[in-house]
Write a protein that holds these residues in place. Structure first.
Motif, PDB file in Angstrom:
ATOM      1  N   TYR A  18       0.833  -1.193   0.078  1.00 25.45           N
ATOM      2  CA  TYR A  18      -0.025  -0.020  -0.057  1.00 25.45           C
ATOM      3  C   TYR A  18       0.694   1.228  -0.096  1.00 25.45           C
ATOM      4  CZ  TYR A  18       0.779   1.119   4.931  1.00 25.45           C
ATOM      5  OH  TYR A  18       1.765   1.509   6.122  1.00 25.45           O
ATOM      6  N   ALA A  19       0.312   2.397  -0.353  1.00 20.93           N
ATOM      7  CA  ALA A  19       0.976   3.847  -0.384  1.00 20.93           C
ATOM      8  C   ALA A  19      -0.245   4.502   0.099  1.00 20.93           C
ATOM      9  CB  ALA A  19       1.548   3.947  -1.645  1.00 20.93           C
ATOM     10  N   VAL A  20       0.127   5.799   0.981  1.00 23.38           N
ATOM     11  CA  VAL A  20      -0.613   6.802   1.221  1.00 23.38           C
ATOM     12  C   VAL A  20      -0.537   7.837   0.026  1.00 23.38           C
ATOM     13  CG1 VAL A  20      -1.063   8.491   2.903  1.00 23.38           C
ATOM     14  CG2 VAL A  20       0.118   6.425   3.523  1.00 23.38           C
ATOM     15  N   ILE A  68      -5.632   6.317   0.447  1.00 17.37           N
ATOM     16  CA  ILE A  68      -4.860   4.909   0.296  1.00 17.37           C
ATOM     17  C   ILE A  68      -4.983   4.204  -1.107  1.00 17.37           C
ATOM     18  CG2 ILE A  68      -4.330   2.629   1.422  1.00 17.37           C
ATOM     19  CD1 ILE A  68      -3.573   4.767   3.372  1.00 17.37           C
ATOM     20  N   VAL A  69      -3.916   3.795  -1.530  1.00 14.77           N
ATOM     21  CA  VAL A  69      -4.080   2.830  -2.589  1.00 14.77           C
ATOM     22  C   VAL A  69      -3.289   1.432  -2.383  1.00 14.77           C
ATOM     23  CG1 VAL A  69      -1.939   3.583  -3.845  1.00 14.77           C
ATOM     24  CG2 VAL A  69      -3.694   2.386  -5.000  1.00 14.77           C
ATOM     25  N   MET A  70      -4.165   0.348  -2.609  1.00 12.30           N
ATOM     26  CA  MET A  70      -3.497  -0.961  -2.059  1.00 12.30           C
ATOM     27  C   MET A  70      -3.545  -2.029  -3.107  1.00 12.30           C
ATOM     28  SD  MET A  70      -5.629  -3.580   0.389  1.00 12.30           S
ATOM     29  CE  MET A  70      -5.015  -3.111   2.176  1.00 12.30           C
ATOM     30  N   PHE A  71      -2.605  -2.853  -3.079  1.00 10.25           N
ATOM     31  CA  PHE A  71      -2.517  -3.683  -4.116  1.00 10.25           C
ATOM     32  C   PHE A  71      -2.118  -5.270  -3.718  1.00 10.25           C
ATOM     33  CE2 PHE A  71       0.536  -6.156  -7.201  1.00 10.25           C
ATOM     34  CZ  PHE A  71      -0.502  -6.589  -8.313  1.00 10.25           C
ATOM     35  N   CYS A  72      -2.891  -6.103  -4.102  1.00  7.34           N
ATOM     36  CA  CYS A  72      -2.372  -7.610  -3.883  1.00  7.34           C
ATOM     37  C   CYS A  72      -2.018  -8.349  -4.972  1.00  7.34           C
ATOM     38  CB  CYS A  72      -3.511  -8.267  -2.989  1.00  7.34           C
ATOM     39  SG  CYS A  72      -3.249 -10.166  -2.438  1.00  7.34           S
ATOM     40  N   ILE A  95      -3.455   4.284 -19.237  1.00  4.47           N
ATOM     41  CA  ILE A  95      -2.875   3.522 -17.956  1.00  4.47           C
ATOM     42  C   ILE A  95      -4.122   2.725 -17.545  1.00  4.47           C
ATOM     43  CG2 ILE A  95      -1.873   4.011 -15.979  1.00  4.47           C
ATOM     44  CD1 ILE A  95      -0.325   5.054 -18.322  1.00  4.47           C
ATOM     45  N   SER A  96      -5.244   3.250 -17.504  1.00  7.42           N
ATOM     46  CA  SER A  96      -6.445   2.506 -16.852  1.00  7.42           C
ATOM     47  C   SER A  96      -6.499   0.901 -17.415  1.00  7.42           C
ATOM     48  CB  SER A  96      -7.507   3.196 -17.022  1.00  7.42           C
ATOM     49  OG  SER A  96      -7.878   4.378 -16.460  1.00  7.42           O
ATOM     50  N   ARG A  97      -6.017   0.769 -18.730  1.00  8.28           N
ATOM     51  CA  ARG A  97      -6.138  -0.395 -19.276  1.00  8.28           C
ATOM     52  C   ARG A  97      -5.245  -1.394 -19.037  1.00  8.28           C
ATOM     53  NH1 ARG A  97      -8.062   3.337 -23.365  1.00  8.28           N
ATOM     54  NH2 ARG A  97      -6.150   3.423 -24.570  1.00  8.28           N
ATOM     55  N   LEU A  98      -4.172  -0.822 -18.242  1.00  7.22           N
ATOM     56  CA  LEU A  98      -3.043  -1.844 -17.851  1.00  7.22           C
ATOM     57  C   LEU A  98      -3.515  -2.902 -16.797  1.00  7.22           C
ATOM     58  CD1 LEU A  98      -0.158   0.741 -17.576  1.00  7.22           C
ATOM     59  CD2 LEU A  98      -0.673  -0.814 -19.491  1.00  7.22           C
ATOM     60  N   TRP A 140       2.648   2.269 -11.782  1.00 11.35           N
ATOM     61  CA  TRP A 140       2.668   3.757 -12.328  1.00 11.35           C
ATOM     62  C   TRP A 140       2.046   4.542 -11.416  1.00 11.35           C
ATOM     63  CZ3 TRP A 140      -0.964   7.528 -13.470  1.00 11.35           C
ATOM     64  CH2 TRP A 140      -0.397   8.390 -14.703  1.00 11.35           C
ATOM     65  N   LEU A 141       0.987   4.429 -10.571  1.00  8.97           N
ATOM     66  CA  LEU A 141       0.431   5.389  -9.649  1.00  8.97           C
ATOM     67  C   LEU A 141       1.440   5.635  -8.389  1.00  8.97           C
ATOM     68  CD1 LEU A 141      -3.284   4.229  -9.660  1.00  8.97           C
ATOM     69  CD2 LEU A 141      -2.434   6.379 -10.345  1.00  8.97           C
ATOM     70  N   THR A 142       2.190   4.652  -7.873  1.00  7.11           N
ATOM     71  CA  THR A 142       3.103   4.784  -6.867  1.00  7.11           C
ATOM     72  C   THR A 142       4.321   5.196  -7.080  1.00  7.11           C
ATOM     73  OG1 THR A 142       3.399   2.442  -6.923  1.00  7.11           O
ATOM     74  CG2 THR A 142       1.716   3.396  -5.434  1.00  7.11           C
ATOM     75  N   ALA A 143       4.889   5.545  -8.471  1.00  7.68           N
ATOM     76  CA  ALA A 143       6.015   6.025  -8.868  1.00  7.68           C
ATOM     77  C   ALA A 143       6.453   7.423  -8.303  1.00  7.68           C
ATOM     78  CB  ALA A 143       6.176   6.095 -10.350  1.00  7.68           C
ATOM     79  N   THR A 144       7.473   7.650  -7.973  1.00  7.18           N
ATOM     80  CA  THR A 144       8.110   8.935  -7.466  1.00  7.18           C
ATOM     81  C   THR A 144       7.519   9.929  -8.667  1.00  7.18           C
ATOM     82  OG1 THR A 144       9.683   7.834  -6.238  1.00  7.18           O
ATOM     83  CG2 THR A 144       9.965  10.338  -6.587  1.00  7.18           C
ATOM     84  N   ARG A 145       7.240  11.223  -8.107  1.00  8.47           N
ATOM     85  CA  ARG A 145       6.759  12.244  -9.059  1.00  8.47           C
ATOM     86  C   ARG A 145       6.734  13.440  -8.339  1.00  8.47           C
ATOM     87  NH1 ARG A 145       1.888   9.653 -11.794  1.00  8.47           N
ATOM     88  NH2 ARG A 145       3.244   8.039 -11.151  1.00  8.47           N
ATOM     89  N   SER A 146       6.757  14.568  -9.042  1.00 10.77           N
ATOM     90  CA  SER A 146       6.583  16.055  -8.628  1.00 10.77           C
ATOM     91  C   SER A 146       5.483  16.727  -8.841  1.00 10.77           C
ATOM     92  CB  SER A 146       8.075  16.531  -8.780  1.00 10.77           C
ATOM     93  OG  SER A 146       7.954  17.982  -8.191  1.00 10.77           O
TER      94      SER A 146
END
Length: 128
Positions: free
Chosen positions: A9-11, A28-32, A82-85, A93-99
């Motif tokens: 998960y990531a906040v 929160i985004v969570m992945f299993c 991206i939604s189709r991945l 992709w969503l949790t990648a570091t970005r500014s």
């Protein structure tokens, strides 16, 4: 009792002024991986966010949070490639570091017997 599932998960954070690096936890985004489950919950405390920036465009923030959630859940496939991945690729992709105004914390692991309950607990402890 169900077998415990490994999840990540990531906040989700709103960063009103990226150059200041101040943020407000907003979800929160969570992945299993094993179950291919991806969950996302968002709750924005507008008053707290306006303490960081009284002139922030809340409509812009909500639009970005809504897009984040739609991509996480794969619900926006007509608007975003991206939604189709697959779920794992969307999560990465969503949790990648970005500014940007919407960012995520580092990814953290955990074990859960019920992913939905765990997602609720993470929201309670990290966001509310």
């Amino acid at each position: 009792m169900q077998e415990a599932q490994l999840y990540e998960y990531a906040v989700i954070r709103v960063v009103p002024k990226v150059e200041r690096e101040e943020f407000l936890n907003a979800g929160i985004v969570m992945f299993c991986k094993k179950t291919r489950h991806i969950g996302c919950r968002i709750l924005l405390n507008e008053k707290r966010l306006q303490c960081f920036d009284k002139d922030i465009d809340l409509n812009f923030v909500y639009a970005n949070l809504k897009a984040f959630e739609a991509i996480a859940l794969g619900a926006d496939s007509s608007q975003s490639p991206i939604s189709r991945l697959d779920a794992a690729s969307r999560f990465r992709w969503l949790t990648a570091t970005r500014s940007t105004i919407i960012q995520c914390s580092r990814v953290h692991p955990g074990l859960s017997h019920d992913l939905n309950i765990t997602l609720d607990q993470l929201m309670e402890s990290m966001v509310l």
